[in-house]
Design an enzyme around this catalytic site. Structure first.
Site, PDB file in Angstrom:
ATOM      1  N   ASP A 229     -35.939 -18.344   3.733  1.00  0.00           N
ATOM      2  CA  ASP A 229     -36.082 -18.638   5.703  1.00  0.00           C
ATOM      3  C   ASP A 229     -35.362 -16.530   5.784  1.00  0.00           C
ATOM      4  O   ASP A 229     -35.618 -15.607   4.981  1.00  0.00           O
ATOM      5  CB  ASP A 229     -34.717 -19.195   6.370  1.00  0.00           C
ATOM      6  CG  ASP A 229     -35.160 -19.679   7.270  1.00  0.00           C
ATOM      7  OD1 ASP A 229     -34.658 -21.206   7.242  1.00  0.00           O
ATOM      8  OD2 ASP A 229     -35.976 -19.391   8.277  1.00  0.00           O
TER       9      ASP A 229
HETATM   10  C1  GLC Z   1     -36.841 -20.570  10.723  1.00  0.00           C
HETATM   11  C2  GLC Z   1     -36.447 -21.732  10.269  1.00  0.00           C
HETATM   12  C3  GLC Z   1     -37.922 -21.592   9.333  1.00  0.00           C
HETATM   13  C4  GLC Z   1     -39.125 -21.526  10.050  1.00  0.00           C
HETATM   14  C5  GLC Z   1     -38.839 -19.904   9.623  1.00  0.00           C
HETATM   15  C6  GLC Z   1     -40.017 -19.276  10.305  1.00  0.00           C
HETATM   16  O1  GLC Z   1     -35.793 -19.815  10.802  1.00  0.00           O
HETATM   17  O2  GLC Z   1     -35.140 -21.606  10.017  1.00  0.00           O
HETATM   18  O3  GLC Z   1     -38.025 -23.484   9.114  1.00  0.00           O
HETATM   19  O4  GLC Z   1     -40.025 -21.844   9.234  1.00  0.00           O
HETATM   20  O5  GLC Z   1     -37.644 -19.037  10.734  1.00  0.00           O
HETATM   21  O6  GLC Z   1     -40.344 -19.075  11.162  1.00  0.00           O
END
Ligand code: GLC
Length: 755
Positions: A229
């Site tokens: 993430d």
């Molecule tokens: C965020 C979320 C994730 C998302 C990523 C990109 O922090 O936790 O679900 O896909 O960042 O936006």
């Protein structure tokens, strides 16, 4: 590794390889070697969040896209075919916008209804989650867009999500939280899996050995790309060695290259480890390039499909005196700002710019006699003028349709709720309307359960969740009976927050959160504790009625099937969701009474009868054993239940199934000086060995007899004793005797396992 890949790797410098470890915002690295192209990622599970500007700080400044209902909504459809179509629609839209991998589905379980991101997740049940998310992934990837299954794992809260350590026993982790990911990984085969922010049992998910190496790579044989993430990478060398491939985003350029050089020089990783880590990204990039093609899609058709998804997801929770459906000639007051300014999606990375947003107020005008609209509140506040206007309008109507719920600020990615209440202003409005009219229908727009202290003041409740851009028409069609509601709750609505199983352990402290409720989340807890709930898991009303008959149980080569006949006994066509639960008749410590083991959704015209055969989930008849880190068939009698919800059970029957639990036939089952008699004597062969051996140890024999009594106190007196304890009370029982008996039993078990 493929030959071409090896040749490519030989051409890459360490700097090139380092660059492939990090994704820059939304794109992976492109290299001028062998046409190694980058690929593009974008959120989210209910629509394509494609930024207008590449590095736009405003995460909401995105290109228009179809906004489908939230995951908490479409999970309430209980419709595998619909989820497959949804994935396919999203895949087409993503591909048409140049997006190669969609960052979804999110399948984390709803440990507490307070979870700020629960709108973006499916259910409190791992089987329902896994079944539906698998279809979503298959549909998405059939359209040529990759799925990125997230957030692996146990990302069940937003509070301190980037640092919190989720302390979870191995059985709960495997039998509950990881089960939601298992079928989506093994059958869905997502191109990517996203490692979650949090720690699990002391290791960050982006480098967690048990999760990445033991479960994902070795246990489930996942061959795709594991991405972190955002900013979730911590110990890059551990991550690389345990199965991580890509940081999203991570350090880039010179700084990352220096880091990799340091790790190589320090011997923490080898160049081969580095090659293994980046090879999955290279292979995925080549796959994406090979499948790249320009596609287009019919926006209006997709918008109408978003409405269909909403129609199948909306749950009719209450319908006293058949207050619904509304009749065309009835004078209806539409009250509540959300009727005109709908709450239709969640906040955070899944938030998109809807192509065409339709509200319920305008849609309702097309079906019936709306005598007026009163906002009644603005977001979460109201005043006397608004209340008075609403009360007056309600007084002139036959019925009042009240749109209430949670304003966007109440629930979002990034923070959790602290209570389950809807705004006080919404309740105040309801009270005022109640003074003027007792025929009230509430339409709720919320991503997750809310308390309903006002439930006795209303005749009907429609749970619309976050119904997407076409939620307005969908709600209206259900209100006026153009569509027969068929949604069923994929999560429990508790009466009050204090009743919830994680109440005392959510969201934990500054450093860690203990999942001390174990597997008993959601209905697993309420069912076990016999606790009353507002609306149970699986609950959903219809405008027609269904008659069940012809229940049968069948076992064929280890699989269990339920056959049942369902008839639409009413006057209106509609879907029925048939649910099957399975529970071991044996009371097992901290185990659910029953769990969802099968379901299907079938359409029936009035008078139609459907003969259904449901194959039950094998995992419902297995248990995870931390001693051997393996799943084992469970023994004995199971109670199979068929119903319309976890509480509305229409039929039950016991069935004998499985091998011993856990026991000699269990893979690698071994005893030791601390194994208690109670766990040994439920296996007749082992009991026989103990009887023989204890013939010369009368005191020990006495405890063995006690352990077999019917009286629970006596049983526990004997059953809780281990060899260590027996040694304290039976001085004829020496260490040598204990070692010999343990060896004899383990030898016997080994023979059984090999048999
Ligand atoms: C965020 C979320 C994730 C998302 C990523 C990109 O922090 O936790 O679900 O896909 O960042 O936006």
């Amino acid at each position: 590794m493929e030959k071409i890949l090896e040749q490519l790797l030989e051409q890459l410098t360490i700097e090139d390889k380092a660059a492939l470890l990090s994704q820059i915002v939304w794109e992976t690295t492109e290299l001028p070697i062998n046409e190694l192209k980058n690929f593009l990622l974008a959120d989210g599970p209910s629509g394509i969040r494609r930024l207008k500007e590449y590095f736009d700080e405003d995460i909401y400044n995105t290109l228009p896209t179809t906004c489908y209902p939230s995951a908490s909504a479409y999970a309430s459809s209980w419709n595998r075919r619909l989820l497959r179509q949804l994935g396919n629609h999203l895949g087409l839209e993503a591909k048409s916008m140049g997006v190669d991998v969609l960052l979804g589905p999110g399948v984390n379980l709803k440990r507490s209804p307070l979870g700020g991101r629960n709108f973006e997740y499916y259910s409190e049940d791992p089987y329902l989650t896994g079944e539906l998310a698998t279809e979503y992934i298959l549909g998405l990837q059939e359209a040529g867009t990759g799925a990125c299954l997230k957030h692996f794992a146990a990302n069940n809260q937003e509070t301190r999500r980037m640092t919190i350590n989720a302390v979870i026993d191995e059985v709960t982790l495997c039998e509950l939280y990881l089960r939601a990911f298992e079928k989506p990984v093994k059958v869905g085969k997502p191109w990517m899996v996203m490692a979650a922010y949090n720690q699990v049992n002391g290791e960050y998910c982006a480098e967690n050995e048990f999760l990445l190496s033991d479960i994902l790579r070795k246990g489930w044989e996942y061959k795709g790309v594991v991405v972190t993430d955002c900013f979730a990478a911590h110990d890059l060398s551990k991550g690389i060695l345990r199965g991580l491939n890509l940081q999203m985003p991570g350090e880039t350029g010179q700084r990352l290259a220096e880091r990799i050089h340091e790790l190589l020089q320090a011997g923490e990783i080898t160049e081969n480890d580095l090659d293994n880590a980046i090879s999955k990204t290279i292979l995925l990039s080549e796959k994406i390039q090979a499948e790249k093609k320009q596609v287009d899609f019919d926006r209006e058709r997709h918008h109408r499909f978003a409405e269909q998804v909403a129609e199948e997801s909306i749950v009719l929770l209450k319908n006293d005196n058949s207050v619904l459906p509304l009749c065309q000639e009835e004078c209806i007051a539409v009250i509540g700002e959300m009727a005109a300014a709908p709450r239709f999606q969640g906040g955070g990375s899944s938030h998109v710019n809807p192509w065409k947003l339709e509200n319920a107020l305008e849609a309702m005008k097309g079906y019936g006699h709306i005598i007026g609209y009163a906002a009644g509140y603005h977001e979460d506040s109201t005043d006397e003028a608004l209340l008075k206007e609403a009360e007056s309008l309600a007084g002139k109507a036959d019925k009042a349709v009240l749109f209430l719920g949670l304003p966007e600020i109440y629930e979002s990615e990034g923070y959790d709720r602290t209570d389950l209440a809807i705004p006080a202003a919404h309740i105040e409005l309801l009270e005022r309307v109640y003074l003027a009219n007792r025929e009230i229908i509430v339409v709720l727009s919320n991503g997750a359960p809310v308390e309903m202290p006002w439930i006795d003041k209303v005749k009907g409740v429609l749970e619309a969740y976050l119904p997407g851009e076409a939620g307005g028409p969908a709600i209206s069609k259900i209100l006026y009976g153009q569509v027969n509601p068929s949604g069923h709750l994929a999560e429990t609505f508790p009466i009050v927050l204090a009743d919830t199983p994680a109440y005392l352990n959510f969201p934990g402290g500054m450093k860690e959160v203990c999942y001390s409720e174990g597997e008993l989340i959601g209905y697993r807890y309420y069912d076990k504790a016999g606790k009353k709930v507002r609306f149970p898991f699986g609950h959903g009303l219809s405008y027609t009625t269904f008659a069940y008959s012809g229940f049968q149980l069948e076992q064929k080569s280890g699989d269990i099937y339920v056959k049942v006949s369902v008839q639409n006994a009413g006057q209106m066509a509609g879907y029925e969701v048939v649910q099957v639960y399975a529970g071991t008749a044996r009371e097992r410590y901290r185990k659910p009474v029953k769990v969802l083991a099968g379901f299907d959704k079938v359409w029936m015209e009035p008078g139609d009868t459907r003969e259904l055969t449901l194959e039950l989930d094998k995992k419902a008849f297995q248990s995870y054993h931390p001693e051997t880190h393996s799943w084992e068939n469970s023994c004995g009698i199971y109670t199979i239940s068929v119903g319309r919800s976890v509480e509305e059970i229409l039929w039950t029957q016991d069935v004998e199934t499985g091998l011993e639990f856990p026991g000699p036939k269990s893979q690698g089952w071994q005893i030791d000086a601390h194994t208690c008699l109670g766990d040994m004597i439920c296996h007749s062969d082992v009991l026989e060995i103990l009887r023989e051996e204890f013939a010369s140890h009368p005191k020990s024999l006495q405890f063995l007899e006690l352990a077999q009594m019917d009286n629970p106190l006596q049983t526990s007196m004997g059953g809780l004793m281990s060899f260590q304890n027996l040694k304290r009370t039976d001085d004829t029982l020496k260490d040598g005797d204990i070692r010999r008996i343990i060896e004899k039993i383990n030898q016997y078990c080994h023979v059984c396992t090999c048999a």
